[in-house]
Design an enzyme around this catalytic site. Structure first.
Site, PDB file in Angstrom:
ATOM      1  N   HIS A   1     103.187  56.881  89.261  1.00 31.87           N
ATOM      2  CA  HIS A   1     102.234  56.215  89.680  1.00 31.87           C
ATOM      3  C   HIS A   1     102.199  54.753  89.172  1.00 31.87           C
ATOM      4  O   HIS A   1     101.062  54.249  89.195  1.00 31.87           O
ATOM      5  CB  HIS A   1     100.936  57.047  88.968  1.00 31.87           C
ATOM      6  CG  HIS A   1     100.988  56.822  87.447  1.00 31.87           C
ATOM      7  ND1 HIS A   1     101.906  57.924  86.654  1.00 31.87           N
ATOM      8  CD2 HIS A   1     100.520  55.995  86.714  1.00 31.87           C
ATOM      9  CE1 HIS A   1     101.492  57.384  85.392  1.00 31.87           C
ATOM     10  NE2 HIS A   1     100.808  56.430  85.385  1.00 31.87           N
TER      11      HIS A   1
HETATM   12  C1  UD1 Z   1      96.176  54.178  84.064  1.00 27.97           C
HETATM   13  C2  UD1 Z   1      96.813  53.582  82.920  1.00 27.97           C
HETATM   14  C3  UD1 Z   1      98.291  54.092  83.004  1.00 27.97           C
HETATM   15  C4  UD1 Z   1      98.228  55.657  82.586  1.00 27.97           C
HETATM   16  C5  UD1 Z   1      97.626  56.096  83.760  1.00 27.97           C
HETATM   17  C6  UD1 Z   1      97.645  57.670  83.590  1.00 27.97           C
HETATM   18  C7  UD1 Z   1      95.984  51.359  82.302  1.00 27.97           C
HETATM   19  C8  UD1 Z   1      96.480  49.849  82.415  1.00 27.97           C
HETATM   20  N1  UD1 Z   1      96.808  52.151  82.981  1.00 27.97           N
HETATM   21  O1  UD1 Z   1      96.709  53.839  85.159  1.00 27.97           O
HETATM   22  O2  UD1 Z   1      98.813  53.420  81.606  1.00 27.97           O
HETATM   23  O3  UD1 Z   1      99.602  55.920  82.691  1.00 27.97           O
HETATM   24  O4  UD1 Z   1      96.245  55.674  83.824  1.00 27.97           O
HETATM   25  O5  UD1 Z   1      97.117  58.185  84.743  1.00 27.97           O
HETATM   26  O6  UD1 Z   1      95.304  51.639  81.459  1.00 27.97           O
HETATM   27  N2  UD1 Z   1      91.617  56.185  90.678  1.00 27.97           N
HETATM   28  C9  UD1 Z   1      90.611  57.397  91.218  1.00 27.97           C
HETATM   29  N3  UD1 Z   1      90.113  58.356  90.358  1.00 27.97           N
HETATM   30  C10 UD1 Z   1      90.015  58.031  89.269  1.00 27.97           C
HETATM   31  C11 UD1 Z   1      91.108  57.099  88.648  1.00 27.97           C
HETATM   32  C12 UD1 Z   1      91.418  56.110  89.403  1.00 27.97           C
HETATM   33  O7  UD1 Z   1      90.767  57.432  92.598  1.00 27.97           O
HETATM   34  O8  UD1 Z   1      89.635  58.904  88.780  1.00 27.97           O
HETATM   35  C13 UD1 Z   1      92.345  55.283  91.593  1.00 27.97           C
HETATM   36  C14 UD1 Z   1      91.486  53.887  91.647  1.00 27.97           C
HETATM   37  O9  UD1 Z   1      91.627  53.544  93.150  1.00 27.97           O
HETATM   38  C15 UD1 Z   1      92.067  52.961  90.776  1.00 27.97           C
HETATM   39  C16 UD1 Z   1      93.573  53.519  90.711  1.00 27.97           C
HETATM   40  O10 UD1 Z   1      93.497  54.787  90.992  1.00 27.97           O
HETATM   41  O11 UD1 Z   1      91.870  51.701  91.339  1.00 27.97           O
HETATM   42  C17 UD1 Z   1      94.267  53.391  89.596  1.00 27.97           C
HETATM   43  O12 UD1 Z   1      93.482  53.568  88.442  1.00 27.97           O
HETATM   44  P1  UD1 Z   1      93.562  52.922  86.942  1.00 27.97           P
HETATM   45  O13 UD1 Z   1      92.758  53.562  85.821  1.00 27.97           O
HETATM   46  O14 UD1 Z   1      93.337  51.284  87.214  1.00 27.97           O
HETATM   47  O15 UD1 Z   1      94.951  52.807  86.562  1.00 27.97           O
HETATM   48  P2  UD1 Z   1      96.167  54.108  86.586  1.00 27.97           P
HETATM   49  O16 UD1 Z   1      97.042  53.798  87.541  1.00 27.97           O
HETATM   50  O17 UD1 Z   1      95.418  55.228  86.613  1.00 27.97           O
END
Ligand code: UD1
Length: 368
Positions: free
Chosen positions: A211
Protein backbone atom coordinates in the site's frame (compact mmCIF):
# COMPACT_ATOMS: atom_id res chain seq x y z
CA UNK A 1 -5.68 10.09 42.11
CA UNK A 2 -5.65 8.10 38.89
CA UNK A 3 -3.64 9.16 35.86
CA UNK A 4 -5.89 10.41 33.08
CA UNK A 5 -4.38 9.19 29.81
CA UNK A 6 -5.61 9.82 26.29
CA UNK A 7 -4.59 6.95 23.98
CA UNK A 8 -4.57 8.11 20.35
CA UNK A 9 -5.25 5.84 17.38
CA UNK A 10 -5.95 6.82 13.81
CA UNK A 11 -4.94 4.22 11.28
CA UNK A 12 -5.09 0.44 11.15
CA UNK A 13 -1.61 -0.34 12.54
CA UNK A 14 -2.29 1.84 15.60
CA UNK A 15 -5.14 -0.29 16.91
CA UNK A 16 -3.05 -3.35 17.77
CA UNK A 17 -0.47 -1.14 19.48
CA UNK A 18 -3.07 0.67 21.56
CA UNK A 19 -5.03 -2.42 22.64
CA UNK A 20 -2.56 -4.04 25.09
CA UNK A 21 -2.01 -0.75 26.86
CA UNK A 22 -5.70 0.03 27.16
CA UNK A 23 -6.46 -3.47 28.49
CA UNK A 24 -3.72 -3.16 31.09
CA UNK A 25 -4.75 0.34 32.17
CA UNK A 26 -8.39 -0.67 32.32
CA UNK A 27 -7.45 -3.56 34.61
CA UNK A 28 -5.63 -1.13 36.89
CA UNK A 29 -8.50 1.32 37.01
CA UNK A 30 -7.59 2.72 40.44
CA UNK A 31 -4.29 3.95 38.99
CA UNK A 32 -5.31 4.84 35.44
CA UNK A 33 -8.20 6.48 33.65
CA UNK A 34 -7.59 5.54 30.00
CA UNK A 35 -9.54 7.34 27.27
CA UNK A 36 -9.51 5.97 23.72
CA UNK A 37 -9.53 8.56 20.98
CA UNK A 38 -9.87 7.55 17.30
CA UNK A 39 -9.03 10.32 14.85
CA UNK A 40 -10.91 8.62 11.99
CA UNK A 41 -7.91 8.63 9.63
CA UNK A 42 -9.01 5.09 8.75
CA UNK A 43 -12.75 4.80 8.75
CA UNK A 44 -13.86 1.87 6.55
CA UNK A 45 -15.38 -0.99 8.53
CA UNK A 46 -12.62 -3.41 7.45
CA UNK A 47 -9.89 -0.92 8.30
CA UNK A 48 -11.19 0.15 11.66
CA UNK A 49 -14.25 -1.24 13.44
CA UNK A 50 -13.43 -4.94 12.99
CA UNK A 51 -10.07 -4.31 14.64
CA UNK A 52 -11.79 -2.92 17.72
CA UNK A 53 -13.92 -6.06 17.78
CA UNK A 54 -11.04 -8.52 17.37
CA UNK A 55 -8.90 -6.68 19.91
CA UNK A 56 -11.79 -6.53 22.38
CA UNK A 57 -11.62 -2.76 22.62
CA UNK A 58 -14.68 -0.69 23.58
CA UNK A 59 -16.02 2.07 21.32
CA UNK A 60 -13.67 5.05 21.45
CA UNK A 61 -14.85 7.86 23.74
CA UNK A 62 -13.93 10.29 20.97
CA UNK A 63 -14.16 9.73 17.22
CA UNK A 64 -12.85 12.81 15.41
CA UNK A 65 -14.01 11.72 11.94
CA UNK A 66 -11.18 13.46 10.11
CA UNK A 67 -11.20 11.01 7.17
CA UNK A 68 -8.93 11.20 4.14
CA UNK A 69 -7.44 14.12 2.27
CA UNK A 70 -4.04 15.60 1.60
CA UNK A 71 -1.45 15.26 4.35
CA UNK A 72 -2.03 18.89 5.30
CA UNK A 73 -5.82 18.49 5.39
CA UNK A 74 -5.68 15.29 7.42
CA UNK A 75 -3.08 16.63 9.86
CA UNK A 76 -4.73 20.03 10.16
CA UNK A 77 -8.24 18.67 10.75
CA UNK A 78 -6.90 16.27 13.38
CA UNK A 79 -5.11 19.10 15.19
CA UNK A 80 -8.19 21.32 15.27
CA UNK A 81 -10.42 18.54 16.61
CA UNK A 82 -7.85 17.17 19.06
CA UNK A 83 -7.24 20.64 20.49
CA UNK A 84 -10.90 20.73 21.60
CA UNK A 85 -10.65 17.30 23.23
CA UNK A 86 -7.58 18.31 25.20
CA UNK A 87 -9.30 21.49 26.37
CA UNK A 88 -12.28 19.41 27.42
CA UNK A 89 -10.44 16.55 29.17
CA UNK A 90 -7.27 18.23 30.45
CA UNK A 91 -5.44 14.85 30.60
CA UNK A 92 -2.24 14.12 32.55
CA UNK A 93 -0.69 12.41 29.55
CA UNK A 94 -1.24 11.74 25.84
CA UNK A 95 0.07 8.50 24.36
CA UNK A 96 0.66 8.27 20.61
CA UNK A 97 1.67 5.20 18.61
CA UNK A 98 3.72 4.53 15.49
CA UNK A 99 4.26 6.96 12.66
CA UNK A 100 1.00 7.88 10.97
CA UNK A 101 -0.35 11.39 10.39
CA UNK A 102 -2.54 11.11 13.51
CA UNK A 103 0.59 10.43 15.60
CA UNK A 104 2.22 13.64 14.45
CA UNK A 105 -0.93 15.78 14.65
CA UNK A 106 -1.86 14.74 18.20
CA UNK A 107 1.65 14.89 19.65
CA UNK A 108 2.20 18.42 18.38
CA UNK A 109 -1.23 19.57 19.56
CA UNK A 110 -0.80 18.13 23.04
CA UNK A 111 2.70 19.55 23.50
CA UNK A 112 1.55 23.04 22.53
CA UNK A 113 -1.07 22.78 25.27
CA UNK A 114 1.71 21.73 27.68
CA UNK A 115 0.41 18.16 28.06
CA UNK A 116 3.19 15.53 28.36
CA UNK A 117 3.42 13.10 25.44
CA UNK A 118 4.63 9.50 25.38
CA UNK A 119 5.53 7.90 22.05
CA UNK A 120 5.22 4.14 21.73
CA UNK A 121 7.44 2.77 18.91
CA UNK A 122 9.95 5.61 19.12
CA UNK A 123 13.35 5.77 17.47
CA UNK A 124 12.70 3.84 14.26
CA UNK A 125 14.33 5.43 11.22
CA UNK A 126 14.35 4.58 7.52
CA UNK A 127 16.61 7.60 6.83
CA UNK A 128 14.32 8.24 3.87
CA UNK A 129 12.77 11.68 4.14
CA UNK A 130 10.56 11.06 1.09
CA UNK A 131 8.40 8.87 3.35
CA UNK A 132 5.71 10.82 5.23
CA UNK A 133 6.14 8.37 8.12
CA UNK A 134 9.80 9.33 8.57
CA UNK A 135 8.81 12.98 9.01
CA UNK A 136 6.08 11.96 11.46
CA UNK A 137 8.52 9.82 13.46
CA UNK A 138 11.27 12.41 13.69
CA UNK A 139 9.00 15.25 14.77
CA UNK A 140 7.08 13.15 17.27
CA UNK A 141 10.30 11.85 18.82
CA UNK A 142 11.83 15.32 18.98
CA UNK A 143 9.00 16.65 21.17
CA UNK A 144 7.93 13.60 23.22
CA UNK A 145 8.62 13.37 26.96
CA UNK A 146 8.83 9.58 27.18
CA UNK A 147 10.10 7.53 24.24
CA UNK A 148 9.39 3.79 24.26
CA UNK A 149 11.62 1.93 21.79
CA UNK A 150 10.92 -1.53 20.37
CA UNK A 151 14.57 -2.39 19.67
CA UNK A 152 18.02 -1.10 20.65
CA UNK A 153 18.66 0.50 17.24
CA UNK A 154 15.83 2.88 18.21
CA UNK A 155 17.78 4.00 21.30
CA UNK A 156 20.89 4.55 19.19
CA UNK A 157 19.00 6.65 16.63
CA UNK A 158 17.47 8.84 19.32
CA UNK A 159 20.77 9.39 21.14
CA UNK A 160 22.41 10.31 17.83
CA UNK A 161 19.68 12.91 17.32
CA UNK A 162 20.46 14.46 20.68
CA UNK A 163 17.47 13.17 22.66
CA UNK A 164 18.11 13.07 26.42
CA UNK A 165 18.76 9.41 27.20
CA UNK A 166 16.74 9.63 30.42
CA UNK A 167 13.63 9.98 28.28
CA UNK A 168 14.35 6.76 26.33
CA UNK A 169 12.99 3.43 27.55
CA UNK A 170 13.66 0.20 25.68
CA UNK A 171 10.51 -1.81 26.34
CA UNK A 172 10.21 -4.15 23.34
CA UNK A 173 7.57 -4.40 20.66
CA UNK A 174 4.01 -3.77 21.80
CA UNK A 175 2.54 -5.12 18.56
CA UNK A 176 3.85 -8.53 19.58
CA UNK A 177 1.70 -8.32 22.75
CA UNK A 178 -1.39 -8.20 20.54
CA UNK A 179 -0.02 -10.84 18.20
CA UNK A 180 0.59 -13.30 21.05
CA UNK A 181 -2.88 -12.64 22.46
CA UNK A 182 -4.67 -13.21 19.14
CA UNK A 183 -2.58 -16.33 18.39
CA UNK A 184 -3.95 -17.86 21.59
CA UNK A 185 -7.48 -17.39 20.29
CA UNK A 186 -6.83 -19.13 16.96
CA UNK A 187 -7.55 -22.84 17.13
CA UNK A 188 -7.50 -25.63 14.57
CA UNK A 189 -11.17 -25.30 13.65
CA UNK A 190 -10.84 -21.53 13.12
CA UNK A 191 -7.82 -22.13 10.88
CA UNK A 192 -9.68 -24.79 8.87
CA UNK A 193 -12.58 -22.38 8.42
CA UNK A 194 -10.33 -19.57 7.17
CA UNK A 195 -8.35 -21.73 4.73
CA UNK A 196 -11.60 -23.16 3.42
CA UNK A 197 -13.10 -19.67 3.08
CA UNK A 198 -10.21 -18.47 0.91
CA UNK A 199 -9.84 -21.76 -0.96
CA UNK A 200 -6.14 -22.21 -0.20
CA UNK A 201 -4.10 -24.99 1.34
CA UNK A 202 -2.21 -24.38 4.54
CA UNK A 203 1.54 -23.92 3.82
CA UNK A 204 1.06 -23.64 0.05
CA UNK A 205 0.42 -20.00 -0.79
CA UNK A 206 2.03 -16.57 -0.79
CA UNK A 207 0.56 -13.70 1.24
CA UNK A 208 0.81 -10.21 -0.26
CA UNK A 209 0.07 -6.74 1.12
CA UNK A 210 1.18 -3.54 -0.61
CA UNK A 211 0.00 0.00 0.00
CA UNK A 212 2.99 2.39 0.18
CA UNK A 213 2.72 5.38 -2.17
CA UNK A 214 6.15 4.47 -3.63
CA UNK A 215 4.76 1.12 -4.82
CA UNK A 216 1.15 1.80 -5.64
CA UNK A 217 0.83 5.46 -6.61
CA UNK A 218 2.91 5.05 -9.75
CA UNK A 219 1.07 3.38 -12.64
CA UNK A 220 4.15 1.66 -14.09
CA UNK A 221 5.22 0.22 -10.75
CA UNK A 222 1.75 -1.02 -9.92
CA UNK A 223 1.38 -2.67 -13.34
CA UNK A 224 4.77 -4.38 -12.95
CA UNK A 225 3.80 -5.61 -9.47
CA UNK A 226 0.47 -6.99 -10.73
CA UNK A 227 2.23 -8.65 -13.63
CA UNK A 228 4.74 -10.29 -11.28
CA UNK A 229 1.98 -11.51 -8.96
CA UNK A 230 -0.01 -12.90 -11.86
CA UNK A 231 3.01 -14.88 -13.05
CA UNK A 232 3.81 -16.01 -9.50
CA UNK A 233 0.26 -17.33 -9.13
CA UNK A 234 0.90 -19.80 -11.96
CA UNK A 235 3.43 -21.47 -9.61
CA UNK A 236 1.69 -21.06 -6.25
CA UNK A 237 -1.62 -19.51 -5.10
CA UNK A 238 -1.30 -15.85 -4.16
CA UNK A 239 -3.65 -14.12 -1.74
CA UNK A 240 -3.64 -10.33 -1.78
CA UNK A 241 -5.90 -8.45 0.67
CA UNK A 242 -6.06 -5.04 -0.96
CA UNK A 243 -5.70 -1.85 1.08
CA UNK A 244 -8.14 0.96 0.09
CA UNK A 245 -5.30 3.12 -1.18
CA UNK A 246 -4.11 0.32 -3.49
CA UNK A 247 -7.64 -0.43 -4.62
CA UNK A 248 -8.20 3.23 -5.48
CA UNK A 249 -5.02 3.26 -7.54
CA UNK A 250 -5.87 -0.04 -9.25
CA UNK A 251 -9.26 1.35 -10.26
CA UNK A 252 -7.79 4.67 -11.32
CA UNK A 253 -5.11 3.03 -13.44
CA UNK A 254 -7.66 0.61 -14.83
CA UNK A 255 -5.74 -2.42 -13.55
CA UNK A 256 -8.04 -5.38 -13.88
CA UNK A 257 -9.10 -6.78 -10.51
CA UNK A 258 -10.35 -10.06 -11.97
CA UNK A 259 -7.33 -12.28 -12.27
CA UNK A 260 -7.02 -16.05 -12.49
CA UNK A 261 -8.34 -18.52 -9.90
CA UNK A 262 -4.96 -18.81 -8.13
CA UNK A 263 -4.56 -15.04 -7.79
CA UNK A 264 -6.98 -14.13 -5.04
CA UNK A 265 -7.54 -10.42 -4.64
CA UNK A 266 -9.68 -9.89 -1.57
CA UNK A 267 -10.92 -7.06 0.64
CA UNK A 268 -8.85 -6.03 3.71
CA UNK A 269 -9.08 -8.82 6.29
CA UNK A 270 -9.96 -8.61 9.92
CA UNK A 271 -7.03 -8.98 12.36
CA UNK A 272 -7.74 -12.57 13.37
CA UNK A 273 -8.16 -13.72 9.77
CA UNK A 274 -5.00 -11.98 8.64
CA UNK A 275 -2.85 -13.40 11.44
CA UNK A 276 -4.17 -16.90 10.63
CA UNK A 277 -3.01 -16.46 7.03
CA UNK A 278 0.29 -14.95 8.20
CA UNK A 279 1.22 -18.11 10.12
CA UNK A 280 1.72 -20.49 7.21
CA UNK A 281 2.67 -18.92 3.86
CA UNK A 282 5.77 -19.95 1.91
CA UNK A 283 6.58 -16.27 2.22
CA UNK A 284 4.97 -12.86 2.64
CA UNK A 285 5.55 -10.02 0.18
CA UNK A 286 4.87 -6.65 1.74
CA UNK A 287 5.75 -3.01 2.19
CA UNK A 288 4.14 -2.76 5.64
CA UNK A 289 6.16 -2.11 8.78
CA UNK A 290 4.05 -4.30 11.04
CA UNK A 291 4.16 -7.30 8.74
CA UNK A 292 7.97 -7.22 8.68
CA UNK A 293 7.82 -7.53 12.48
CA UNK A 294 5.05 -10.11 12.72
CA UNK A 295 6.67 -12.43 10.15
CA UNK A 296 9.95 -12.20 12.06
CA UNK A 297 8.14 -13.23 15.25
CA UNK A 298 6.33 -16.04 13.39
CA UNK A 299 9.56 -17.14 11.62
CA UNK A 300 7.90 -16.75 8.23
CA UNK A 301 10.13 -15.56 5.33
CA UNK A 302 9.31 -11.99 4.36
CA UNK A 303 10.25 -10.08 1.22
CA UNK A 304 9.86 -6.33 1.68
CA UNK A 305 9.38 -4.39 -1.54
CA UNK A 306 11.19 -1.24 -0.43
CA UNK A 307 14.68 0.22 -0.77
CA UNK A 308 14.99 0.61 3.01
CA UNK A 309 13.34 -0.24 6.29
CA UNK A 310 13.00 1.54 9.62
CA UNK A 311 13.01 -1.92 11.19
CA UNK A 312 16.55 -3.18 10.38
CA UNK A 313 16.46 -5.70 13.23
CA UNK A 314 13.96 -7.75 11.19
CA UNK A 315 16.74 -8.15 8.61
CA UNK A 316 19.77 -8.61 10.87
CA UNK A 317 18.04 -10.99 13.28
CA UNK A 318 14.75 -11.86 11.62
CA UNK A 319 13.35 -13.37 8.44
CA UNK A 320 13.06 -10.16 6.44
CA UNK A 321 14.87 -9.25 3.20
CA UNK A 322 14.57 -6.10 1.12
CA UNK A 323 13.76 -6.62 -2.55
CA UNK A 324 13.20 -4.42 -5.58
CA UNK A 325 11.02 -4.98 -8.62
CA UNK A 326 14.23 -6.13 -10.31
CA UNK A 327 15.16 -8.75 -7.69
CA UNK A 328 11.84 -9.96 -6.32
CA UNK A 329 11.33 -12.78 -8.83
CA UNK A 330 14.73 -14.31 -8.16
CA UNK A 331 14.28 -14.10 -4.36
CA UNK A 332 10.78 -15.56 -4.58
CA UNK A 333 12.00 -18.47 -6.70
CA UNK A 334 14.78 -19.21 -4.21
CA UNK A 335 12.31 -19.37 -1.34
CA UNK A 336 9.97 -21.59 -3.34
CA UNK A 337 12.93 -23.93 -3.88
CA UNK A 338 13.39 -24.09 -0.10
CA UNK A 339 16.19 -21.60 0.46
CA UNK A 340 15.01 -19.10 3.05
CA UNK A 341 16.23 -17.12 6.04
CA UNK A 342 15.74 -18.37 9.58
CA UNK A 343 15.10 -15.82 12.27
CA UNK A 344 15.98 -15.80 15.95
CA UNK A 345 13.81 -14.53 18.85
CA UNK A 346 14.18 -10.78 19.42
CA UNK A 347 14.94 -9.19 22.77
CA UNK A 348 11.76 -8.16 24.65
CA UNK A 349 9.42 -9.17 21.84
CA UNK A 350 7.75 -11.35 24.44
CA UNK A 351 4.18 -10.16 24.96
CA UNK A 352 5.08 -8.17 28.07
CA UNK A 353 5.81 -4.74 26.59
CA UNK A 354 2.59 -3.22 27.90
CA UNK A 355 3.49 -4.34 31.47
CA UNK A 356 6.85 -2.62 31.19
CA UNK A 357 5.22 0.57 29.89
CA UNK A 358 2.70 0.56 32.74
CA UNK A 359 5.48 0.20 35.31
CA UNK A 360 7.26 3.19 33.80
CA UNK A 361 4.06 5.29 33.77
CA UNK A 362 3.45 4.38 37.41
CA UNK A 363 6.93 5.55 38.45
CA UNK A 364 6.55 8.64 36.26
CA UNK A 365 3.23 9.61 37.86
CA UNK A 366 4.70 9.24 41.36
CA UNK A 367 7.49 11.66 40.43
CA UNK A 368 5.03 14.25 39.14
C1 UD1 B 1 -1.64 5.17 6.45
C2 UD1 B 1 -0.30 5.60 7.07
C3 UD1 B 1 0.74 4.51 6.82
C4 UD1 B 1 0.25 3.16 7.33
C5 UD1 B 1 -1.10 2.85 6.68
C6 UD1 B 1 -1.62 1.54 7.20
C7 UD1 B 1 0.20 8.02 7.06
C8 UD1 B 1 1.01 9.06 6.41
N1 UD1 B 1 0.19 6.80 6.44
O1 UD1 B 1 -1.45 5.11 5.05
O2 UD1 B 1 1.92 4.83 7.51
O3 UD1 B 1 1.19 2.17 6.97
O4 UD1 B 1 -2.02 3.92 7.00
O5 UD1 B 1 -2.80 1.18 6.63
O6 UD1 B 1 -0.37 8.25 8.09
N2 UD1 B 1 -9.06 5.00 2.55
C9 UD1 B 1 -10.29 4.40 2.55
N3 UD1 B 1 -10.79 3.97 3.73
C10 UD1 B 1 -10.13 4.09 4.91
C11 UD1 B 1 -8.87 4.74 4.89
C12 UD1 B 1 -8.35 5.16 3.72
O7 UD1 B 1 -10.93 4.26 1.52
O8 UD1 B 1 -10.65 3.66 5.95
C13 UD1 B 1 -8.47 5.45 1.27
C14 UD1 B 1 -8.69 6.90 1.00
O9 UD1 B 1 -9.02 7.03 -0.32
C15 UD1 B 1 -7.32 7.52 1.26
C16 UD1 B 1 -6.37 6.38 0.98
O10 UD1 B 1 -7.10 5.19 1.27
O11 UD1 B 1 -7.11 8.62 0.46
C17 UD1 B 1 -5.12 6.43 1.80
O12 UD1 B 1 -5.42 6.57 3.19
P1 UD1 B 1 -4.47 7.42 4.17
O13 UD1 B 1 -4.98 7.35 5.55
O14 UD1 B 1 -4.24 8.75 3.58
O15 UD1 B 1 -3.06 6.71 4.08
P2 UD1 B 1 -2.69 5.16 4.03
O16 UD1 B 1 -2.15 4.86 2.68
O17 UD1 B 1 -3.81 4.33 4.54
Amino acid sequence: MSLKVVLVAGARPNFMKLAPLWLEMNRLSSAFEPIILHTGQHYDYEMSKVFFEDLELPEPKYFLGVGSGTHAEQTGKTMIEFDRVIENEDPDLVVVFGDVNSTLACSVTAKKLLIPVAHVEAGLRSFDMTMPEEINRKITDAISDILFTPSKDGDENLIREGIDKNKICFVGNIMIDSLIAILKSIDQSYEDKIFHKFGIQKTNYVLVTLHRPSNVDDRNNLLRIMDFLNTLSSKIPVIFPVHPRTKKMMNGFDTSLDQNEAFKIVEPLRYKEFITLEKYPKFALTDSGGIQEETTYLNVPCLTLRPNTERPITITQGTNELVSLGSVKEKADLILKGSCKQGSPLELWDGKTSHRIIEIFTKWSLRK
